[in-house]
Design a protein around this motif. Sequence first.
Motif, PDB file in Angstrom:
ATOM      1  N   LEU A   1      29.947  -9.222 -25.878  1.00  0.00           N
ATOM      2  CA  LEU A   1      29.091  -8.037 -25.781  1.00  0.00           C
ATOM      3  C   LEU A   1      29.516  -7.081 -24.671  1.00  0.00           C
ATOM      4  O   LEU A   1      28.888  -6.043 -24.494  1.00  0.00           O
ATOM      5  CB  LEU A   1      27.635  -8.464 -25.546  1.00  0.00           C
ATOM      6  N   VAL A   2      30.557  -7.434 -23.935  1.00  0.00           N
ATOM      7  CA  VAL A   2      30.935  -6.623 -22.771  1.00  0.00           C
ATOM      8  C   VAL A   2      32.213  -5.820 -23.044  1.00  0.00           C
ATOM      9  O   VAL A   2      32.169  -4.605 -23.263  1.00  0.00           O
ATOM     10  CB  VAL A   2      31.110  -7.505 -21.517  1.00  0.00           C
TER      11      VAL A   2
ATOM     12  N   ASP B   1      16.367  -9.881 -25.169  1.00  0.00           N
ATOM     13  CA  ASP B   1      16.735  -9.229 -23.910  1.00  0.00           C
ATOM     14  C   ASP B   1      18.163  -8.696 -23.884  1.00  0.00           C
ATOM     15  O   ASP B   1      18.620  -8.200 -22.862  1.00  0.00           O
ATOM     16  CB  ASP B   1      16.545 -10.193 -22.740  1.00  0.00           C
ATOM     17  N   LYS B   2      18.874  -8.776 -25.006  1.00  0.00           N
ATOM     18  CA  LYS B   2      20.285  -8.379 -25.011  1.00  0.00           C
ATOM     19  C   LYS B   2      20.503  -6.909 -24.644  1.00  0.00           C
ATOM     20  O   LYS B   2      21.447  -6.595 -23.912  1.00  0.00           O
ATOM     21  CB  LYS B   2      20.930  -8.695 -26.363  1.00  0.00           C
ATOM     22  N   PRO B   3      19.693  -5.957 -25.106  1.00  0.00           N
ATOM     23  CA  PRO B   3      19.926  -4.565 -24.699  1.00  0.00           C
ATOM     24  C   PRO B   3      19.834  -4.366 -23.184  1.00  0.00           C
ATOM     25  O   PRO B   3      20.609  -3.587 -22.610  1.00  0.00           O
ATOM     26  CB  PRO B   3      18.826  -3.794 -25.432  1.00  0.00           C
TER      27      PRO B   3
ATOM     28  N   ILE C   1      30.607  -5.208 -33.280  1.00  0.00           N
ATOM     29  CA  ILE C   1      30.650  -5.873 -31.979  1.00  0.00           C
ATOM     30  C   ILE C   1      29.407  -6.739 -31.820  1.00  0.00           C
ATOM     31  O   ILE C   1      28.278  -6.257 -31.995  1.00  0.00           O
ATOM     32  CB  ILE C   1      30.721  -4.849 -30.833  1.00  0.00           C
ATOM     33  N   GLY C   2      29.599  -7.999 -31.488  1.00  0.00           N
ATOM     34  CA  GLY C   2      28.472  -8.897 -31.290  1.00  0.00           C
ATOM     35  C   GLY C   2      28.926 -10.207 -30.684  1.00  0.00           C
ATOM     36  O   GLY C   2      30.118 -10.491 -30.590  1.00  0.00           O
ATOM     37  N   SER C   3      27.962 -11.013 -30.284  1.00  0.00           N
ATOM     38  CA  SER C   3      28.266 -12.313 -29.687  1.00  0.00           C
ATOM     39  C   SER C   3      28.845 -13.278 -30.721  1.00  0.00           C
ATOM     40  O   SER C   3      28.642 -13.098 -31.921  1.00  0.00           O
ATOM     41  CB  SER C   3      26.986 -12.933 -29.118  1.00  0.00           C
TER      42      SER C   3
ATOM     43  N   LEU D   1      26.937  -1.585 -24.449  1.00  0.00           N
ATOM     44  CA  LEU D   1      27.136  -1.677 -25.891  1.00  0.00           C
ATOM     45  C   LEU D   1      26.111  -0.835 -26.633  1.00  0.00           C
ATOM     46  O   LEU D   1      26.454  -0.110 -27.578  1.00  0.00           O
ATOM     47  CB  LEU D   1      27.033  -3.132 -26.358  1.00  0.00           C
ATOM     48  N   PHE D   2      24.864  -0.895 -26.208  1.00  0.00           N
ATOM     49  CA  PHE D   2      23.814  -0.183 -26.921  1.00  0.00           C
ATOM     50  C   PHE D   2      23.825   1.311 -26.605  1.00  0.00           C
ATOM     51  O   PHE D   2      23.280   2.107 -27.364  1.00  0.00           O
ATOM     52  CB  PHE D   2      22.461  -0.823 -26.614  1.00  0.00           C
ATOM     53  N   ARG D   3      24.469   1.692 -25.518  1.00  0.00           N
ATOM     54  CA  ARG D   3      24.684   3.122 -25.254  1.00  0.00           C
ATOM     55  C   ARG D   3      25.833   3.658 -26.100  1.00  0.00           C
ATOM     56  O   ARG D   3      25.796   4.795 -26.564  1.00  0.00           O
ATOM     57  CB  ARG D   3      24.980   3.349 -23.769  1.00  0.00           C
TER      58      ARG D   3
END
Length: 223
Positions: free
Chosen positions: A121-122, A145-147, A35-37, A153-155
Motif C-alpha cells: 500500500l506504500v 483504518d487503511k485510508p 494497488i492493494g495489500s 494511496l487514497f490521495r
Amino acid sequence: MEIKVMKKVMQANIEKATEIRDLLNRKNILMVNLIGSPGAGKTLLIEKTLVRLKEKYNIATIEGDIASNKDALRLQKYRIPVVLINTYGSCHLDSATVEKAILELDLDSLDLIFVENVGNLVCPAEFDIGEDIKVAVASTAEGDDKPEKYPLLFREAGLVLLNKVDLIPYTNFDIKIFNSSVRKLNGLLPIYEVSCVDENSLEGWIDWLEESIRNKTGIAVPI
C-alpha cells in the motif's frame, strides 16, 4: 548525495511514465493500475472482470509479483496476453520495467491493460507507471483504518474498490468509518463496494470500466 540519487531515480521514472502514457494515448489503450495489500483480492477481481468483459474487449494483464508465477498462471486460462514481472525483492513496479512488459504486447489489438502491482500500500502509490488511473483495492478483512494509515494511496487513486464486503458480518469493519476517512483525503473519489462471490456487486465497477474504455478509445460500448 542519497537525496540527489533518489531525485534522479524519481525524475527518470516520471519521464519514462510520460513516454508510456503518450504511447498508450496514441494507441487508444486504457491502462488501469490495481494497488492493494497481499490478499486484498486483486487477482480474483481481475478474473471476475475478465469473465464479464473479455468477449467485448481485447484485454491484457501485467502481473507484478516479488516472486513466483502463481497469479499469472491463474489468468492464462482466460486466453488473454499475460506478462509476468518478478521484482525479486522490490516492493513496487516502476515505469522502466512496465515499459518492457508493454512492448511485449500487440498494442494495435488492445483496448485495456490491467496492471496488478506488487502487494503493497506504500511504494506503488509513489511511482507513476504511465497508467490512466490508480485503483485502490481495499479489503474488509484488513480493517477500516487503511485510508488513515496509508493516505498517499487514497490521495493518488482515482477509484476505490472496497472488496470482500460479504465478510462484513464476520468482522468489525465499519463502512461509515472507512468511507469518511476516504472522503477526508479525496472528497470526489468514487467508492464501489464489491464482492467476488456476488456478481451483482460488480456492476458499478464494470460500468465504470466500460465507460472509461469508451472515453479512451472513442468506440461505442458493445451491447
